[in-house]
Design an enzyme around this catalytic site. Structure first.
Site, PDB file in Angstrom:
ATOM      1  N   HIS A 237       0.824  -1.208   0.000  1.00  0.00           N
ATOM      2  CA  HIS A 237       0.000   0.000   0.000  1.00  0.00           C
ATOM      3  C   HIS A 237       0.860   1.260   0.000  1.00  0.00           C
ATOM      4  O   HIS A 237       2.033   1.254   0.380  1.00  0.00           O
ATOM      5  CB  HIS A 237      -0.934   0.011   1.216  1.00  0.00           C
ATOM      6  CG  HIS A 237      -0.225   0.073   2.532  1.00  0.00           C
ATOM      7  ND1 HIS A 237       0.340   1.234   3.031  1.00  0.00           N
ATOM      8  CD2 HIS A 237       0.022  -0.885   3.466  1.00  0.00           C
ATOM      9  CE1 HIS A 237       0.892   0.997   4.195  1.00  0.00           C
ATOM     10  NE2 HIS A 237       0.719  -0.291   4.488  1.00  0.00           N
ATOM     11  N   GLU A 311      -2.428  -6.646   7.975  1.00  0.00           N
ATOM     12  CA  GLU A 311      -1.089  -6.457   8.535  1.00  0.00           C
ATOM     13  C   GLU A 311      -0.955  -7.199   9.861  1.00  0.00           C
ATOM     14  O   GLU A 311      -1.954  -7.551  10.504  1.00  0.00           O
ATOM     15  CB  GLU A 311      -0.820  -4.946   8.722  1.00  0.00           C
ATOM     16  CG  GLU A 311       0.550  -4.585   9.264  1.00  0.00           C
ATOM     17  CD  GLU A 311       1.713  -5.073   8.424  1.00  0.00           C
ATOM     18  OE1 GLU A 311       1.882  -6.312   8.324  1.00  0.00           O
ATOM     19  OE2 GLU A 311       2.473  -4.233   7.901  1.00  0.00           O
TER      20      GLU A 311
END
Length: 449
Positions: A237, A311
């Protein structure tokens, strides 16, 4: 002092075009395209202060090195060393791959699928036959080269110009892979890789990037001939404000900042002409927004999301800076930075937890896109720890090597599956960030996960 090494494969050669095995054979020369590729490398590396240049003595690599250094115009004369020669394949050299596969079917299959065990029965001058293990030999050769380089060029920036197999051995030995991993990495003609060594030989290097090819006109390496399985574009990202501040994010759902959206825009343009057949993202905001921006150039592709690519959960570390973590959990931060596989995040996950769910999600994606007749290209957008775990997994490394791979915000990696699910993946490119900065080096924020 960090020693930075830029590794380049020679340009396209006459034997490459004819699909003839080269090895130590030295009649193969650069094509016109190969000469242009070499000059493009020199143009691309201009502005980088290089201390030393090494190259193979074989004509195709030596010519590539000469063209690069002439274009760089920094006054370098490449130092020639036999330790950078291509892999020795004495029974196959100057023979086409098609003829080798027909004449040596068992050996050819070993070369492709079991390189550590691949051997040649080589006739000796005295009439006997000796077993020779080419891939094991090139791995020893690479390690010997590294030891000498790190002894003599500590803290410098070094350019190395060589060949496909020796370059794969250089990358492999540097990050802890053995000869069995030869075909789990790819080196395109004039592809550029960057390795960072923290100290002397024996301390594993960080792979900053591998097989960047945009300077040759291909944003990502061309899919190899005969590959039938999916190609996965693994993207981290874009930047968040907490990345910029080096604050631990984990599973706190922080959005992209303005720079992160700009990075996603740059990734969108970089991948604009790459066909994309499917897209999957972590369902957290920062990767999901990154994926949606990239897909603006691919409006017919819908985005699926999954919690499997979330994550790492840092637990009680989330939202904190490093100095706060050290104050609250003395010694744990250093352990995380040096032996990550030993750390249980207080109130969060350990690396094995992350590894297990990342690998599970990844394999499900591979299986899903291995069902089609034509190879599928799939965008996968996730996070730093997730991507590092995946890169370790696809190359055959374990959680203890977590820090060997760098992942910049907006970086692109490419993983190919030759025969779909069940086949060993090939890392075709890693941590490509040239679309973000115009540099071979990753200049994205070095913030916490």
């Amino acid at each position: 002092m960090k020693t930075r090494v830029i590794v380049v494969r020679h340009g396209e050669s006459t034997f490459n075009v004819k699909r003839i095995v080269q090895g130590h054979h030295d009649e193969s020369l650069l094509t016109e395209t190969g000469e242009a590729q070499a000059r493009e490398v020199g143009i691309f590396l201009k502005g980088i202060a290089i201390d030393t240049v090494y190259c193979s003595p074989l004509k195709r690599a030596a010519r590539t090195a000469a063209l690069i250094t002439d274009t760089l115009n920094q006054g370098h004369t490449p130092q020639v060393t036999d330790l950078l020669k291509e892999i020795s394949l004495p029974l196959w050299e100057a023979i086409s791959f098609a003829d080798i596969e027909a004449k040596y079917p068992e050996e050819y299959q070993a070369w492709r699928h079991q390189p550590n065990d691949f051997k040649m029965a080589v006739p000796q001058a005295n009439g006997t036959v000796k077993d020779f293990y080419p891939v094991r030999a090139i791995w020893h050769q690479a390690a010997e080269f590294w030891q000498g380089l790190l002894d003599n060029h500590r803290g410098q920036t070094v350019l190395v110009v060589a060949h496909s197999a020796i370059n794969r051995a250089l990358v492999g030995t540097a990050i802890g892979l053995g000869p069995e991993a030869l075909n789990r990495m790819y080196q395109a003609n004039c592809g550029i890789s960057v390795l960072n060594f923290p100290g002397v030989w024996g301390e594993r290097a960080q792979l900053e990037s591998m097989n960047s090819t945009s300077h040759t006109g291909a944003p990502i390496p061309t899919l190899r001939r005969g590959f039938k399985g999916p190609r996965l574009l693994l993207v981290r990202h874009g930047e968040t404000e907490w990345n910029r501040e080096s604050r631990f994010q984990g599973q706190i759902d922080i959005p992209l900042n303005d720079n992160g959206r700009a990075q996603a825009d740059q990734a969108r343009e970089f991948l604009a002409d790459v066909p994309i057949d499917g897209a999957i993202s972590s369902s957290m905001m920062r990767p999901k927004e990154t994926a949606k921006i990239i897909l603006q150039k691919h409006p017919d592709v819908s985005l699926a999301v999954t919690e499997g690519l979330w994550e790492i959960s840092h637990g009680q570390w989330e939202g904190k800076f490093e100095h706060e973590i050290e104050a609250g959990f003395p010694g744990m931060l250093e352990a995380w930075q040096t032996k990550p596989e030993t750390v249980q995040m207080p109130g969060g996950e350990n690396l094995q937890d992350v590894w297990d769910r990342a690998v599970k999600a990844w394999n499900e994606i591979v299986a899903q896109y291995s069902q089609q007749e034509a190879p599928q290209t799939v965008l996968v957008v996730a996070h730093d720890a997730i991507n590092k775990a995946i890169l370790c997994y696809v190359t055959g490394l374990g959680p203890e090597t977590f820090w060997q791979f760098k992942q910049g915000n907006g970086a692109v990696s490419v993983i190919d599956y030759p025969d779909g699910v069940g086949s060993k993946p090939m890392l075709s490119a890693a941590n490509i960030t040239v679309h973000l900065s115009g540099s071979i080096f990753d200049t994205t924020a070095a913030g916490a996960l």
